[in-house]
Design an enzyme around this catalytic site. Structure first.
Site, PDB file in Angstrom:
ATOM      1  N   ARG A 173       0.827  -1.231   0.000  1.00 36.93           N
ATOM      2  CA  ARG A 173       0.000   0.000   0.000  1.00 36.93           C
ATOM      3  C   ARG A 173       0.853   1.269   0.000  1.00 36.93           C
ATOM      4  O   ARG A 173       0.507   2.274   0.624  1.00 36.93           O
ATOM      5  CB  ARG A 173      -0.941   0.031   1.213  1.00 36.93           C
ATOM      6  CG  ARG A 173      -1.881  -1.106   1.310  1.00 36.93           C
ATOM      7  CD  ARG A 173      -2.881  -1.185   0.170  1.00 36.93           C
ATOM      8  NE  ARG A 173      -3.623  -2.416   0.277  1.00 36.93           N
ATOM      9  CZ  ARG A 173      -3.244  -3.576  -0.276  1.00 36.93           C
ATOM     10  NH1 ARG A 173      -2.164  -3.642  -1.038  1.00 36.93           N
ATOM     11  NH2 ARG A 173      -3.944  -4.663  -0.102  1.00 36.93           N
ATOM     12  N   SER A 224     -10.831  -1.215   3.423  1.00 32.70           N
ATOM     13  CA  SER A 224     -10.111  -1.391   4.688  1.00 32.70           C
ATOM     14  C   SER A 224      -9.607  -0.051   5.189  1.00 32.70           C
ATOM     15  O   SER A 224      -8.917   0.668   4.461  1.00 32.70           O
ATOM     16  CB  SER A 224      -8.923  -2.338   4.490  1.00 32.70           C
ATOM     17  OG  SER A 224      -9.399  -3.621   4.199  1.00 32.70           O
ATOM     18  N   GLU A 295      -4.980   3.104   6.358  1.00 30.95           N
ATOM     19  CA  GLU A 295      -4.732   2.925   4.914  1.00 30.95           C
ATOM     20  C   GLU A 295      -5.436   4.042   4.142  1.00 30.95           C
ATOM     21  O   GLU A 295      -4.952   4.526   3.134  1.00 30.95           O
ATOM     22  CB  GLU A 295      -5.260   1.559   4.477  1.00 30.95           C
ATOM     23  CG  GLU A 295      -5.120   1.289   2.997  1.00 30.95           C
ATOM     24  CD  GLU A 295      -5.540  -0.120   2.607  1.00 30.95           C
ATOM     25  OE1 GLU A 295      -5.275  -1.071   3.384  1.00 30.95           O
ATOM     26  OE2 GLU A 295      -6.163  -0.271   1.536  1.00 30.95           O
TER      27      GLU A 295
HETATM   28  C1  FAD Z   1     -15.580  -1.814  -1.083  1.00 28.17           C
HETATM   29  C2  FAD Z   1     -14.114  -1.468  -1.193  1.00 28.17           C
HETATM   30  C3  FAD Z   1     -13.182  -2.488  -1.295  1.00 28.17           C
HETATM   31  C4  FAD Z   1     -11.838  -2.179  -1.415  1.00 28.17           C
HETATM   32  N1  FAD Z   1     -10.936  -3.209  -1.514  1.00 28.17           N
HETATM   33  C5  FAD Z   1      -9.626  -2.931  -1.672  1.00 28.17           C
HETATM   34  C6  FAD Z   1      -8.676  -3.995  -1.810  1.00 28.17           C
HETATM   35  O1  FAD Z   1      -9.016  -5.161  -1.836  1.00 28.17           O
HETATM   36  N2  FAD Z   1      -7.374  -3.659  -1.930  1.00 28.17           N
HETATM   37  C7  FAD Z   1      -6.954  -2.365  -1.922  1.00 28.17           C
HETATM   38  O2  FAD Z   1      -5.741  -2.125  -2.053  1.00 28.17           O
HETATM   39  N3  FAD Z   1      -7.831  -1.340  -1.788  1.00 28.17           N
HETATM   40  C8  FAD Z   1      -9.146  -1.592  -1.658  1.00 28.17           C
HETATM   41  N4  FAD Z   1     -10.046  -0.565  -1.523  1.00 28.17           N
HETATM   42  C9  FAD Z   1      -9.546   0.823  -1.446  1.00 28.17           C
HETATM   43  C10 FAD Z   1      -9.524   1.558  -2.790  1.00 28.17           C
HETATM   44  O3  FAD Z   1     -10.511   1.057  -3.672  1.00 28.17           O
HETATM   45  C11 FAD Z   1      -8.163   1.469  -3.485  1.00 28.17           C
HETATM   46  O4  FAD Z   1      -7.143   2.045  -2.704  1.00 28.17           O
HETATM   47  C12 FAD Z   1      -8.207   2.171  -4.850  1.00 28.17           C
HETATM   48  O5  FAD Z   1      -7.080   1.825  -5.604  1.00 28.17           O
HETATM   49  C13 FAD Z   1      -8.294   3.696  -4.720  1.00 28.17           C
HETATM   50  O6  FAD Z   1      -8.535   4.218  -6.008  1.00 28.17           O
HETATM   51  P1  FAD Z   1      -9.360   5.576  -6.207  1.00 28.17           P
HETATM   52  O7  FAD Z   1      -9.303   5.904  -7.639  1.00 28.17           O
HETATM   53  O8  FAD Z   1     -10.713   5.450  -5.601  1.00 28.17           O
HETATM   54  O9  FAD Z   1      -8.456   6.544  -5.366  1.00 28.17           O
HETATM   55  P2  FAD Z   1      -8.932   7.803  -4.489  1.00 28.17           P
HETATM   56  O10 FAD Z   1      -9.659   7.298  -3.288  1.00 28.17           O
HETATM   57  O11 FAD Z   1      -9.616   8.777  -5.339  1.00 28.17           O
HETATM   58  O12 FAD Z   1      -7.514   8.348  -4.027  1.00 28.17           O
HETATM   59  C14 FAD Z   1      -6.698   7.586  -3.139  1.00 28.17           C
HETATM   60  C15 FAD Z   1      -5.320   8.242  -3.052  1.00 28.17           C
HETATM   61  O13 FAD Z   1      -4.701   8.169  -4.328  1.00 28.17           O
HETATM   62  C16 FAD Z   1      -4.391   9.487  -4.806  1.00 28.17           C
HETATM   63  N5  FAD Z   1      -4.602   9.512  -6.250  1.00 28.17           N
HETATM   64  C17 FAD Z   1      -5.747   9.275  -6.922  1.00 28.17           C
HETATM   65  N6  FAD Z   1      -5.548   9.393  -8.246  1.00 28.17           N
HETATM   66  C18 FAD Z   1      -4.241   9.734  -8.405  1.00 28.17           C
HETATM   67  C19 FAD Z   1      -3.415  10.019  -9.538  1.00 28.17           C
HETATM   68  N7  FAD Z   1      -3.903   9.983 -10.780  1.00 28.17           N
HETATM   69  N8  FAD Z   1      -2.121  10.321  -9.335  1.00 28.17           N
HETATM   70  C20 FAD Z   1      -1.614  10.359  -8.083  1.00 28.17           C
HETATM   71  N9  FAD Z   1      -2.341  10.122  -6.963  1.00 28.17           N
HETATM   72  C21 FAD Z   1      -3.635   9.811  -7.141  1.00 28.17           C
HETATM   73  C22 FAD Z   1      -5.352  10.406  -4.071  1.00 28.17           C
HETATM   74  O14 FAD Z   1      -4.872  11.744  -4.018  1.00 28.17           O
HETATM   75  C23 FAD Z   1      -5.416   9.738  -2.711  1.00 28.17           C
HETATM   76  O15 FAD Z   1      -4.296  10.070  -1.935  1.00 28.17           O
HETATM   77  C24 FAD Z   1     -11.401  -0.838  -1.404  1.00 28.17           C
HETATM   78  C25 FAD Z   1     -12.355   0.183  -1.304  1.00 28.17           C
HETATM   79  C26 FAD Z   1     -13.694  -0.120  -1.216  1.00 28.17           C
HETATM   80  C27 FAD Z   1     -14.707   0.990  -1.143  1.00 28.17           C
END
Ligand code: FAD
Length: 303
Positions: A173, A224, A295
């Site tokens: 992560r 998480s 996280e």
């Molecule tokens: C139901 C559920 C299940 C999940 N299961 C998992 C799992 O199994 N494993 C896991 O690892 N995560 C999981 N997650 C967490 C999440 O989905 C992941 O971390 C996902 O990759 C975040 O992507 P996002 O586009 O929503 O990021 P955001 O929530 O929009 O952003 C997260 C971080 O990334 C940064 N960011 C976003 N886009 C960029 C970019 N283009 N360049 C640089 N930084 C950027 C943001 O500024 C922020 O700091 C889960 C979430 C939910 C709701």
């Protein structure tokens, strides 16, 4: 700080919005406003926008907000909403090319469609490619950076660079550029071995069924909340402290999965969720000696 008014931007094809409520853009469905947000039409348009911002403007890149809490008094700066800017994934010399705003599950399905294996784990991670790269998202033995060949980054001046995987330090992560500098993800190429699309689809179905059985997917959540400490599970520690169901202001520690905080009716404030995060952390620390590390990313100002 000198901020440009939307009407002073020139040559843009995307949409500038002021005082945008971030509850609309994060899966917890709560949080404050950002002073300004930009919905770029595409990556060139994003570059055009970035070039016109003051160099000191705080920037928040947002994918699908599935790992993000914006405090109630909001974020003083500009959010870039990447999701709508993205074109579809494409094959490029045997690699999958996907822009940062492409939803991660789309990459998983695209890989299966082209009989490439190893991206199945992305099927149930409800974020975008940019968020998956920033978080090194992973599950069920897969991790984003294990399948990355190279990426495109973008900086404040709008300059885009192709960067190799070994230019980043990655861990559980975690991902950071080895050289100092402020860059965000614009796109990635994924290298995957040849496989069997039908088998990949079966794996994805299995992963999704596991999630439905164990995670409160029908309620607003951000996955998480805490990282798993080495050799243990945050959910096990939280449950063993009797914290399932702990509630505040409409948010609660999920009864289904102790490492999830849910906002069932969408009425909790970000401060309620942050209070729960701190309460869980303090209790687990006191009872087990383990200091859980969040996280989820928490940004912005508290009321
Ligand atoms: C139901 C559920 C299940 C999940 N299961 C998992 C799992 O199994 N494993 C896991 O690892 N995560 C999981 N997650 C967490 C999440 O989905 C992941 O971390 C996902 O990759 C975040 O992507 P996002 O586009 O929503 O990021 P955001 O929530 O929009 O952003 C997260 C971080 O990334 C940064 N960011 C976003 N886009 C960029 C970019 N283009 N360049 C640089 N930084 C950027 C943001 O500024 C922020 O700091 C889960 C979430 C939910 C709701």
């Amino acid at each position: 700080m000198q901020m440009r008014e939307p009407e002073n931007f020139t040559g843009l094809r995307g949409e500038v919005r002021s005082a945008e409520p971030m509850a609309r853009h994060v899966t917890w469905r709560t949080g404050g406003t950002v002073d300004r947000c930009y919905v770029p039409a595409d990556l060139d348009d994003l570059a055009c926008f970035l070039r016109q911002l003051p160099s000191s403007e705080p920037l928040l890149f947002v994918g699908l907000g599935s790992n993000l809490l914006v405090r109630d008094a909001g974020f003083r700066g500009t959010a870039i909403l990447m999701h709508s800017a993205a074109r579809r994934p494409a094959l490029d010399g045997g690699l999958i090319h996907a822009e940062a705003g492409v939803a991660s599950p789309k990459v998983a399905r695209f890989a299966a469609l082209h009989d490439l294996s190893g991206a199945e784990f992305l099927a149930g991670i409800p974020g975008c490619v940019g968020g998956a790269l920033a978080m090194n998202a992973g599950c069920y033995g897969g991790e984003t950076w294990n399948i990355v060949e190279r990426v495109v980054t973008i900086d404040r001046s709008g300059a885009q660079r192709i960067r190799a995987r070994d230019e980043f330090a990655t861990a559980y992560r975690h991902c950071s550029l080895k050289t100092p500098g402020e860059e965000w993800f614009a796109a990635a190429w994924f290298r995957l071995p040849k496989g069997d699309g039908a088998a990949s689809r079966e794996r994805m179905k299995g992963f999704l069924a596991r999630r439905v059985a164990t995670q409160p997917l029908q309620l607003p959540n951000a996955g998480s909340v805490f990282r798993n400490p080495a050799g243990d599970h945050a959910a096990r520690l939280i449950e063993s402290c009797g914290l399932k169901g702990l509630a505040r202001g409409g948010a609660s520690v999920s009864e289904k999965h102790a490492n999830f905080i849910v906002n069932p009716k969408g009425v909790a404030r970000a401060s309620d969720i942050e209070w729960l995060i701190e309460a869980v952390r303090a209790t687990v620390r006191e009872r087990s000696g383990v200091d859980l590390q969040p996280e989820v990313r928490i940004v912005g100002e508290a009321r």
